[in-house]
Design a protein around this motif. Sequence first.
Motif, PDB file in Angstrom:
ATOM      1  N   GLU A 198     -14.477  -0.617  -1.846  1.00 46.61           N
ATOM      2  CA  GLU A 198     -13.854  -1.390  -2.917  1.00 46.61           C
ATOM      3  C   GLU A 198     -12.431  -1.785  -2.535  1.00 46.61           C
ATOM      4  OE1 GLU A 198     -14.007   0.658  -6.581  1.00 46.61           O
ATOM      5  OE2 GLU A 198     -16.184   0.906  -6.565  1.00 46.61           O
ATOM      6  N   ALA A 199     -12.135  -3.053  -2.753  1.00 41.85           N
ATOM      7  CA  ALA A 199     -10.813  -3.552  -2.403  1.00 41.85           C
ATOM      8  C   ALA A 199      -9.722  -2.918  -3.261  1.00 41.85           C
ATOM      9  CB  ALA A 199     -10.778  -5.072  -2.553  1.00 41.85           C
ATOM     10  N   THR A 200     -10.078  -2.568  -4.500  1.00 42.00           N
ATOM     11  CA  THR A 200      -9.072  -1.964  -5.379  1.00 42.00           C
ATOM     12  C   THR A 200      -8.645  -0.597  -4.866  1.00 42.00           C
ATOM     13  OG1 THR A 200     -10.890  -1.141  -6.771  1.00 42.00           O
ATOM     14  CG2 THR A 200      -9.821  -3.204  -7.443  1.00 42.00           C
ATOM     15  N   VAL A 201      -9.612   0.196  -4.406  1.00 48.67           N
ATOM     16  CA  VAL A 201      -9.290   1.523  -3.863  1.00 48.67           C
ATOM     17  C   VAL A 201      -8.454   1.385  -2.596  1.00 48.67           C
ATOM     18  CG1 VAL A 201     -10.248   3.648  -2.895  1.00 48.67           C
ATOM     19  CG2 VAL A 201     -11.359   2.564  -4.858  1.00 48.67           C
ATOM     20  N   ALA A 202      -8.871   0.496  -1.710  1.00 45.21           N
ATOM     21  CA  ALA A 202      -8.139   0.280  -0.468  1.00 45.21           C
ATOM     22  C   ALA A 202      -6.732  -0.233  -0.750  1.00 45.21           C
ATOM     23  CB  ALA A 202      -8.894  -0.712   0.422  1.00 45.21           C
ATOM     24  N   GLY A 203      -6.630  -1.200  -1.667  1.00 41.20           N
ATOM     25  CA  GLY A 203      -5.324  -1.752  -1.998  1.00 41.20           C
ATOM     26  C   GLY A 203      -4.403  -0.712  -2.596  1.00 41.20           C
ATOM     27  N   ALA A 204      -4.958   0.144  -3.470  1.00 42.27           N
ATOM     28  CA  ALA A 204      -4.150   1.192  -4.091  1.00 42.27           C
ATOM     29  C   ALA A 204      -3.640   2.175  -3.044  1.00 42.27           C
ATOM     30  CB  ALA A 204      -4.970   1.920  -5.150  1.00 42.27           C
ATOM     31  N   ALA A 205      -4.514   2.522  -2.075  1.00 46.40           N
ATOM     32  CA  ALA A 205      -4.112   3.455  -1.025  1.00 46.40           C
ATOM     33  C   ALA A 205      -3.012   2.856  -0.153  1.00 46.40           C
ATOM     34  CB  ALA A 205      -5.317   3.830  -0.167  1.00 46.40           C
ATOM     35  N   ILE A 206      -3.161   1.573   0.214  1.00 50.01           N
ATOM     36  CA  ILE A 206      -2.160   0.921   1.054  1.00 50.01           C
ATOM     37  C   ILE A 206      -0.829   0.795   0.319  1.00 50.01           C
ATOM     38  CG2 ILE A 206      -1.557  -1.247   2.200  1.00 50.01           C
ATOM     39  CD1 ILE A 206      -4.549  -1.605   2.802  1.00 50.01           C
ATOM     40  N   LEU A 207      -0.883   0.374  -0.945  1.00 54.81           N
ATOM     41  CA  LEU A 207       0.357   0.248  -1.728  1.00 54.81           C
ATOM     42  C   LEU A 207       1.019   1.608  -1.924  1.00 54.81           C
ATOM     43  CD1 LEU A 207      -0.679  -2.378  -4.436  1.00 54.81           C
ATOM     44  CD2 LEU A 207       0.853  -2.701  -2.485  1.00 54.81           C
ATOM     45  N   GLY A 208       0.189   2.634  -2.160  1.00 51.53           N
ATOM     46  CA  GLY A 208       0.739   3.978  -2.299  1.00 51.53           C
ATOM     47  C   GLY A 208       1.410   4.447  -1.017  1.00 51.53           C
ATOM     48  N   GLY A 209       0.778   4.146   0.122  1.00 54.35           N
ATOM     49  CA  GLY A 209       1.369   4.514   1.403  1.00 54.35           C
ATOM     50  C   GLY A 209       2.675   3.787   1.662  1.00 54.35           C
ATOM     51  N   LEU A 210       2.712   2.494   1.324  1.00 57.33           N
ATOM     52  CA  LEU A 210       3.946   1.732   1.502  1.00 57.33           C
ATOM     53  C   LEU A 210       5.058   2.263   0.603  1.00 57.33           C
ATOM     54  CD1 LEU A 210       2.509  -1.902   1.722  1.00 57.33           C
ATOM     55  CD2 LEU A 210       3.353  -0.470   3.587  1.00 57.33           C
ATOM     56  N   ALA A 211       4.685   2.692  -0.613  1.00 60.26           N
ATOM     57  CA  ALA A 211       5.685   3.257  -1.524  1.00 60.26           C
ATOM     58  C   ALA A 211       6.253   4.561  -0.961  1.00 60.26           C
ATOM     59  CB  ALA A 211       5.053   3.500  -2.897  1.00 60.26           C
ATOM     60  N   LEU A 212       5.367   5.406  -0.415  1.00 56.28           N
ATOM     61  CA  LEU A 212       5.837   6.645   0.215  1.00 56.28           C
ATOM     62  C   LEU A 212       6.722   6.332   1.420  1.00 56.28           C
ATOM     63  CD1 LEU A 212       2.593   8.849   0.122  1.00 56.28           C
ATOM     64  CD2 LEU A 212       4.649   9.100  -1.291  1.00 56.28           C
ATOM     65  N   GLY A 213       6.340   5.291   2.168  1.00 51.35           N
ATOM     66  CA  GLY A 213       7.159   4.890   3.304  1.00 51.35           C
ATOM     67  C   GLY A 213       8.543   4.430   2.884  1.00 51.35           C
ATOM     68  N   ALA A 214       8.606   3.696   1.774  1.00 45.78           N
ATOM     69  CA  ALA A 214       9.903   3.251   1.266  1.00 45.78           C
ATOM     70  C   ALA A 214      10.757   4.440   0.840  1.00 45.78           C
ATOM     71  CB  ALA A 214       9.691   2.295   0.096  1.00 45.78           C
ATOM     72  N   LEU A 215      10.144   5.429   0.191  1.00 51.13           N
ATOM     73  CA  LEU A 215      10.878   6.644  -0.193  1.00 51.13           C
ATOM     74  C   LEU A 215      11.364   7.402   1.038  1.00 51.13           C
ATOM     75  CD1 LEU A 215       8.629   7.977  -3.119  1.00 51.13           C
ATOM     76  CD2 LEU A 215      10.911   6.939  -3.300  1.00 51.13           C
ATOM     77  N   PHE A 216      10.532   7.416   2.078  1.00 53.42           N
ATOM     78  CA  PHE A 216      10.924   8.081   3.325  1.00 53.42           C
ATOM     79  C   PHE A 216      12.164   7.420   3.924  1.00 53.42           C
ATOM     80  CE2 PHE A 216      10.699   8.016   7.978  1.00 53.42           C
ATOM     81  CZ  PHE A 216      10.764   9.376   8.255  1.00 53.42           C
ATOM     82  N   VAL A 217      12.134   6.086   4.015  1.00 55.14           N
ATOM     83  CA  VAL A 217      13.273   5.356   4.581  1.00 55.14           C
ATOM     84  C   VAL A 217      14.526   5.595   3.741  1.00 55.14           C
ATOM     85  CG1 VAL A 217      14.182   3.053   5.059  1.00 55.14           C
ATOM     86  CG2 VAL A 217      11.829   3.606   5.678  1.00 55.14           C
ATOM     87  N   ARG A 218      14.362   5.564   2.415  1.00 51.32           N
ATOM     88  CA  ARG A 218      15.510   5.780   1.530  1.00 51.32           C
ATOM     89  C   ARG A 218      16.091   7.168   1.725  1.00 51.32           C
ATOM     90  NH1 ARG A 218      15.312   5.163  -5.094  1.00 51.32           N
ATOM     91  NH2 ARG A 218      17.553   5.458  -5.459  1.00 51.32           N
ATOM     92  N   ARG A 219      15.234   8.160   1.909  1.00 54.36           N
ATOM     93  CA  ARG A 219      15.711   9.523   2.110  1.00 54.36           C
ATOM     94  C   ARG A 219      16.458   9.658   3.437  1.00 54.36           C
ATOM     95  NH1 ARG A 219      15.008  14.578   0.121  1.00 54.36           N
ATOM     96  NH2 ARG A 219      15.121  16.304   1.605  1.00 54.36           N
ATOM     97  N   GLN A 220      15.923   9.002   4.480  1.00 54.03           N
ATOM     98  CA  GLN A 220      16.581   9.087   5.791  1.00 54.03           C
ATOM     99  C   GLN A 220      17.987   8.498   5.747  1.00 54.03           C
ATOM    100  OE1 GLN A 220      14.750  11.029   7.983  1.00 54.03           O
ATOM    101  NE2 GLN A 220      13.620  10.966   6.053  1.00 54.03           N
TER     102      GLN A 220
END
Length: 209
Positions: free
Chosen positions: A29-51
């Motif tokens: 399902e594209a919705t599940v895949a999209g949610a996972a990718i967006l969630g990963g990008l959000a975690l990545g943004a938090l990681f960069v902000r923390r660094q």
Amino acid sequence: RMDIPSAALSVGAVLAVIYGLKHLAEGGEATVAGAAILGGLALGALFVRRQARLVDPLIDLALFRVPAFGAALAVNVLGFCTAFATFLFMAQYLQSVLGLSPLVAGLWGVPSALAFIGGSMLTPAIVGRFPPAGVIAGGMTVSAAGFVLLALVDHVGHPLAMLVAGSVVFSVGLTPVVTLTTDIVLSAAPPERAGAASALSETSSELGG
């Protein structure tokens, strides 16, 4: 020092994005895949902000302000992505299309491996005469010629010979990319960040693969 929250954010971001991509490629399902990718990008943004806020970050973002550093990492990711994908498709073609056994298909991959070894031994001598960036660009051009040969596999009378020839050419061309990008990454980083730079180089290879 090891920063556990940063490590958790980094791993979570990468796993979520890769899961989303694989789920999408699998026909999920594209919705599940999209949610996972967006969630990963959000975690990545938090990681960069923390660094950016840490006194002793897990990854020094200032390294990416060095043009050679970022460019070498990007080339490394794309190079390994291309190489791994090509090897995957070659294995499928040899077994599923040409009907070879796994052992015979593996043996036909040996010329490509030998080309990598030969190219690795030849690269230092070439770099002694030409700048690394020029050698990498030249290698990518040779590699592109190999991909042209691979694209013609189904349009010749001897597809196996064309496939082996294409794999050898692209392997020789890709060798400078694999060999020199790590050197460029390490030389672009200050000595106290050599460990982090080396880790980023290795991670970019695995991520691309």
